[in-house]
Design a protein around this motif. Structure first.
Motif, PDB file in Angstrom:
ATOM      1  N   ILE A 192       0.137  -1.168   0.381  1.00 53.05           N
ATOM      2  CA  ILE A 192      -0.217  -0.320  -0.081  1.00 53.05           C
ATOM      3  C   ILE A 192       0.933   1.537   0.343  1.00 53.05           C
ATOM      4  N   HIS A 193       0.598   2.340  -1.061  1.00 48.98           N
ATOM      5  CA  HIS A 193       0.875   3.370  -0.727  1.00 48.98           C
ATOM      6  C   HIS A 193      -0.030   4.719   0.137  1.00 48.98           C
ATOM      7  N   LEU A 194       0.860   5.684   0.353  1.00 46.86           N
ATOM      8  CA  LEU A 194      -0.279   6.745   0.849  1.00 46.86           C
ATOM      9  C   LEU A 194      -0.055   7.488   0.350  1.00 46.86           C
ATOM     10  N   VAL A 195      -0.353   8.465  -0.468  1.00 45.28           N
ATOM     11  CA  VAL A 195       0.165   9.584  -0.922  1.00 45.28           C
ATOM     12  C   VAL A 195      -0.933  10.699  -0.963  1.00 45.28           C
ATOM     13  N   ASP A 196      -0.607  12.193  -1.893  1.00 45.13           N
ATOM     14  CA  ASP A 196      -1.972  13.483  -1.247  1.00 45.13           C
ATOM     15  C   ASP A 196      -2.125  13.799  -2.873  1.00 45.13           C
ATOM     16  N   THR A 197      -1.188  13.366  -3.227  1.00 44.19           N
ATOM     17  CA  THR A 197      -0.933  14.409  -4.972  1.00 44.19           C
ATOM     18  C   THR A 197      -1.092  13.580  -6.448  1.00 44.19           C
ATOM     19  N   GLU A 198      -1.093  14.215  -7.247  1.00 52.99           N
ATOM     20  CA  GLU A 198      -1.336  13.527  -8.985  1.00 52.99           C
ATOM     21  C   GLU A 198      -0.278  13.037  -8.825  1.00 52.99           C
ATOM     22  N   ASP A 199       1.172  13.971  -9.091  1.00 48.95           N
ATOM     23  CA  ASP A 199       2.701  13.525  -8.925  1.00 48.95           C
ATOM     24  C   ASP A 199       2.670  12.015  -8.261  1.00 48.95           C
ATOM     25  N   GLU A 200       2.492  12.380  -7.289  1.00 46.98           N
ATOM     26  CA  GLU A 200       3.007  10.932  -6.706  1.00 46.98           C
ATOM     27  C   GLU A 200       2.114   9.673  -6.919  1.00 46.98           C
ATOM     28  N   VAL A 201       0.945   9.347  -7.876  1.00 45.47           N
ATOM     29  CA  VAL A 201       0.322   8.397  -8.382  1.00 45.47           C
ATOM     30  C   VAL A 201       1.063   8.252  -9.812  1.00 45.47           C
ATOM     31  N   ILE A 202       1.418   9.125  -9.803  1.00 44.20           N
ATOM     32  CA  ILE A 202       2.252   8.836 -11.250  1.00 44.20           C
ATOM     33  C   ILE A 202       3.264   8.690 -11.188  1.00 44.20           C
ATOM     34  N   ALA A 203       4.333   8.752 -10.461  1.00 43.79           N
ATOM     35  CA  ALA A 203       5.653   8.218 -10.104  1.00 43.79           C
ATOM     36  C   ALA A 203       5.393   7.239  -9.438  1.00 43.79           C
ATOM     37  N   ILE A 204       4.889   7.123  -8.937  1.00 41.05           N
ATOM     38  CA  ILE A 204       4.551   5.595  -8.399  1.00 41.05           C
ATOM     39  C   ILE A 204       4.369   4.861  -9.527  1.00 41.05           C
ATOM     40  N   LEU A 205       3.372   4.994 -10.670  1.00 38.15           N
ATOM     41  CA  LEU A 205       2.935   4.297 -11.202  1.00 38.15           C
ATOM     42  C   LEU A 205       4.560   3.927 -12.419  1.00 38.15           C
ATOM     43  N   ASP A 206       4.534   4.625 -13.229  1.00 39.41           N
ATOM     44  CA  ASP A 206       5.535   5.087 -13.920  1.00 39.41           C
ATOM     45  C   ASP A 206       6.524   3.712 -12.633  1.00 39.41           C
ATOM     46  N   ALA A 207       7.614   4.011 -11.633  1.00 42.84           N
ATOM     47  CA  ALA A 207       8.279   3.355 -11.566  1.00 42.84           C
ATOM     48  C   ALA A 207       7.895   2.224 -10.687  1.00 42.84           C
ATOM     49  N   PHE A 208       6.845   1.766 -10.780  1.00 43.94           N
ATOM     50  CA  PHE A 208       7.194  -0.088 -10.565  1.00 43.94           C
ATOM     51  C   PHE A 208       6.144  -0.627 -11.864  1.00 43.94           C
ATOM     52  N   TYR A 209       6.238  -0.101 -13.265  1.00 43.45           N
ATOM     53  CA  TYR A 209       6.489  -0.706 -14.702  1.00 43.45           C
ATOM     54  C   TYR A 209       7.313   0.140 -15.202  1.00 43.45           C
ATOM     55  N   LYS A 210       7.994   0.874 -15.528  1.00 44.77           N
ATOM     56  CA  LYS A 210       9.622   0.779 -15.682  1.00 44.77           C
ATOM     57  C   LYS A 210      10.211  -0.897 -16.183  1.00 44.77           C
ATOM     58  N   ASP A 211      10.602  -0.475 -17.311  1.00 40.47           N
ATOM     59  CA  ASP A 211      10.882  -1.736 -18.994  1.00 40.47           C
ATOM     60  C   ASP A 211      10.010  -2.687 -18.648  1.00 40.47           C
ATOM     61  N   SER A 212       8.946  -2.604 -17.601  1.00 39.52           N
ATOM     62  CA  SER A 212       8.225  -4.257 -17.553  1.00 39.52           C
ATOM     63  C   SER A 212       6.839  -4.453 -19.199  1.00 39.52           C
ATOM     64  N   GLN A 213       6.982  -5.225 -18.982  1.00 36.62           N
ATOM     65  CA  GLN A 213       5.179  -6.367 -19.733  1.00 36.62           C
ATOM     66  C   GLN A 213       3.805  -6.033 -19.058  1.00 36.62           C
ATOM     67  N   LEU A 214       3.340  -5.111 -19.885  1.00 34.13           N
ATOM     68  CA  LEU A 214       1.632  -4.863 -19.339  1.00 34.13           C
ATOM     69  C   LEU A 214       0.723  -6.372 -19.633  1.00 34.13           C
ATOM     70  N   ALA A 215      -0.301  -6.402 -18.687  1.00 34.11           N
ATOM     71  CA  ALA A 215      -0.970  -8.034 -19.238  1.00 34.11           C
ATOM     72  C   ALA A 215      -1.541  -7.949 -17.978  1.00 34.11           C
ATOM     73  N   PRO A 216      -3.063  -8.334 -18.567  1.00 37.19           N
ATOM     74  CA  PRO A 216      -3.855  -9.072 -17.807  1.00 37.19           C
ATOM     75  C   PRO A 216      -3.066  -9.574 -16.226  1.00 37.19           C
ATOM     76  N   ASN A 217      -3.714  -9.417 -15.443  1.00 38.36           N
ATOM     77  CA  ASN A 217      -4.045 -10.601 -14.092  1.00 38.36           C
ATOM     78  C   ASN A 217      -4.997 -11.422 -14.516  1.00 38.36           C
ATOM     79  N   PHE A 218      -4.342 -13.320 -13.613  1.00 35.78           N
ATOM     80  CA  PHE A 218      -4.959 -14.221 -13.232  1.00 35.78           C
ATOM     81  C   PHE A 218      -4.263 -15.455 -14.487  1.00 35.78           C
TER      82      PHE A 218
END
Length: 229
Positions: free
Chosen positions: A203-229
């Motif tokens: 869990i991440h706790l944030v207050d700004t849109e910049d923090e949201v985007i930074a977490i998403l970008d850091a998590f998916y940097k150079d990764s393949q996005l695919a559906p779950n299950f």
């Protein structure tokens, strides 16, 4: 006579339950077919009761716009409040705007910012929840009620038990979420030992849109996005 009548009624209920399987299957098939084509998306959750002049409505709209500008689509529950704000931000940002609508006797109605070909209707909450988890690359969770908490804790549970791959779960609003997270830490973890310390890392706790985007970008940097299950 009463026993026979009651027995007949019970048989009718069991028959109706059996036929409901086909309706449930239909909702799964329709959801899979439509959502498998939309590409990487982030789900935004929050209260249907949040008004357009509220700070969290405006923040959700801003976050959604930043999300689509970063290359993701946005999925919401399709209704008013925070859901509307999420779809509105995605729409104004020129990105994918998906609504997973649920038939309710109150509160829920489609908002006007969903892409016309990406509005899905569900009768069953559990089918709808599968769609959120399967086709989302992240959860952005704004202040909400029981439904929001339900989605949040289901996602945490599925990740914790390794039923799905890990994805970012981002809580927005320290003033709303801090007391809940304090309880999770002091009671669930330290008081009763019902979770592990590493579970809090989900869990991440944030207050700004910049923090949201930074977490998403850091998590998916150079990764393949695919559906779950």
């Amino acid at each position: 006579m009463r026993r026979e009548k009651h027995h007949k009624g019970w048989n009718e209920i069991k028959t109706n339950d059996s036929w409901a399987i086909f309706k449930i299957m239909g909702e799964f098939v329709n959801g899979y077919e439509k959502l498998s084509k939309i590409g990487p998306c982030v789900s935004i959750f929050g209260s249907a009761r949040t008004k357009p002049d509220h700070k969290y409505y405006k923040l959700a709209e801003s976050i959604a716009r930043s999300i689509v500008e970063s290359g993701y689509g946005v999925i919401t529950g399709g209704g008013p409040g925070i859901m509307e704000a999420g779809n509105k931000g995605a729409h104004l940002g020129g990105g994918t705007s998906v609504g997973l609508n649920i038939d309710l006797p109150f509160e829920q109605h489609d908002n006007p910012y969903i892409d016309h070909d990406k509005s899905l209707d569900f009768d069953y909450f559990f089918v709808r929840k599968v769609m959120f988890v399967k086709y989302s690359q992240g959860f952005v969770v704004m202040p909400g009620g029981f439904g929001t908490l339900d989605e949040l804790f289901e996602a945490i549970t599925l990740i914790q038990t390794h039923k799905i791959d890990k994805f970012p779960i981002i809580l927005v609003g320290t003033d709303f979420w801090k007391s809940l997270l304090d309880w999770v830490k002091t009671t669930l973890l330290e008081g009763f030992g019902n979770i592990s310390p590493k579970d809090l890392d989900l869990i991440h706790l944030v207050d700004t849109e910049d923090e949201v985007i930074a977490i998403l970008d850091a998590f998916y940097k150079d990764s393949q996005l695919a559906p779950n299950f």
